[in-house]
Enzyme design. Structure first.
Site, PDB file in Angstrom:
ATOM      1  N   ARG A  91       0.897  -1.205   0.185  1.00  0.00           N
ATOM      2  CA  ARG A  91       0.065   0.040   0.004  1.00  0.00           C
ATOM      3  C   ARG A  91       0.656   1.202   0.273  1.00  0.00           C
ATOM      4  O   ARG A  91       1.909   1.438   0.746  1.00  0.00           O
ATOM      5  CB  ARG A  91      -0.771  -0.003   1.218  1.00  0.00           C
ATOM      6  N   ARG A 100      -4.991   1.538  -4.788  1.00  0.00           N
ATOM      7  CA  ARG A 100      -4.481   0.914  -3.796  1.00  0.00           C
ATOM      8  C   ARG A 100      -4.436  -0.634  -3.981  1.00  0.00           C
ATOM      9  O   ARG A 100      -5.079  -1.203  -4.403  1.00  0.00           O
ATOM     10  CB  ARG A 100      -4.800   1.435  -2.512  1.00  0.00           C
ATOM     11  N   ASP A 103      -6.588  -1.934   1.040  1.00  0.00           N
ATOM     12  CA  ASP A 103      -7.123  -0.980   2.083  1.00  0.00           C
ATOM     13  C   ASP A 103      -7.946  -1.784   3.114  1.00  0.00           C
ATOM     14  O   ASP A 103      -8.784  -2.435   2.974  1.00  0.00           O
ATOM     15  CB  ASP A 103      -8.358   0.224   1.473  1.00  0.00           C
ATOM     16  N   ASP A 105      -9.866  -1.055   6.688  1.00  0.00           N
ATOM     17  CA  ASP A 105     -10.489  -0.051   7.590  1.00  0.00           C
ATOM     18  C   ASP A 105     -11.204  -0.649   8.902  1.00  0.00           C
ATOM     19  O   ASP A 105     -11.992  -1.595   8.707  1.00  0.00           O
ATOM     20  CB  ASP A 105     -11.617   0.749   6.976  1.00  0.00           C
TER      21      ASP A 105
END
Length: 183
Positions: A91, A100, A103, A105
């Site tokens: 990343r 990317r 990712d 989260d």
């Protein structure tokens, strides 16, 4: 003093996305790396959806999914592990909402709310994003009542824009091989 782990495990809900390279393989590897950590166990994961980019539009389509982790890590420690895995998987953060390799989260940790420079829980934009809500809907139990997450998702899905840009990619991206002992 920062607390890095707790004696009690909690459930954490995360979103995963990728739009560069072997998107599906990268999602699988991210789940593997999370599950290999002594303080993290992947307990459920969603189907994988191919989605249109949001924000910065001049980029490839994403694969998105959600997962539920059982973890003894404090939320900020879990976030740092997730950021380390993003870095290990290539990343690069050069364009906001840009392309990317992966990712990760942190969306929700049961009975936890945070508002620090590094972490806001619940995730402040999770209820505005169809590419997060639809996979998250797969993994939050229908009878989930204790934390209110089910009610938030159900209400948000009523009015969410962007559903038309989401297509089922696969229902099983990960074999779930656990590094954890069965008990």
């Amino acid at each position: 003093m920062t607390i890095h782990s707790t004696s009690e495990a909690s459930e954490a809900y995360i979103a995963l996305g990728a739009n560069l390279g072997d998107r599906e393989g990268t999602l699988k590897e991210a789940l593997n790396r999370l599950n290999q950590h002594a303080g993290i166990e992947v307990v459920r994961y969603s189907s994988v959806y191919e989605t249109e980019p949001v924000g910065y539009l001049d980029q490839p389509q994403f694969l998105n999914m959600a997962a539920v982790l059982r973890t003894t890590l404090a939320p900020e420690a879990l976030l740092h592990e997730m950021l380390d895995i993003e870095s290990q998987l290539g990343r690069v953060r050069d364009v906001r909402y840009g392309p990317r390799t992966v990712d990760l989260d942190l969306l929700w940790v049961e009975n936890q709310s945070f508002d620090t420079p590094d972490l806001t829980l619940p995730h402040p934009r999770m209820l505005e994003r169809a590419f997060v809500l639809i996979p998250l809907n797969d993994v939050v139990p229908q009878k989930e009542e204790s934390s209110g997450l089910r009610q938030f998702i159900t209400a948000a899905l009523q009015d969410i824009d962007g559903r038309e840009g989401i297509r089922l990619w696969t229902t099983n991206v990960w074999d779930g091989e656990s590094e954890h002992s069965e008990s």
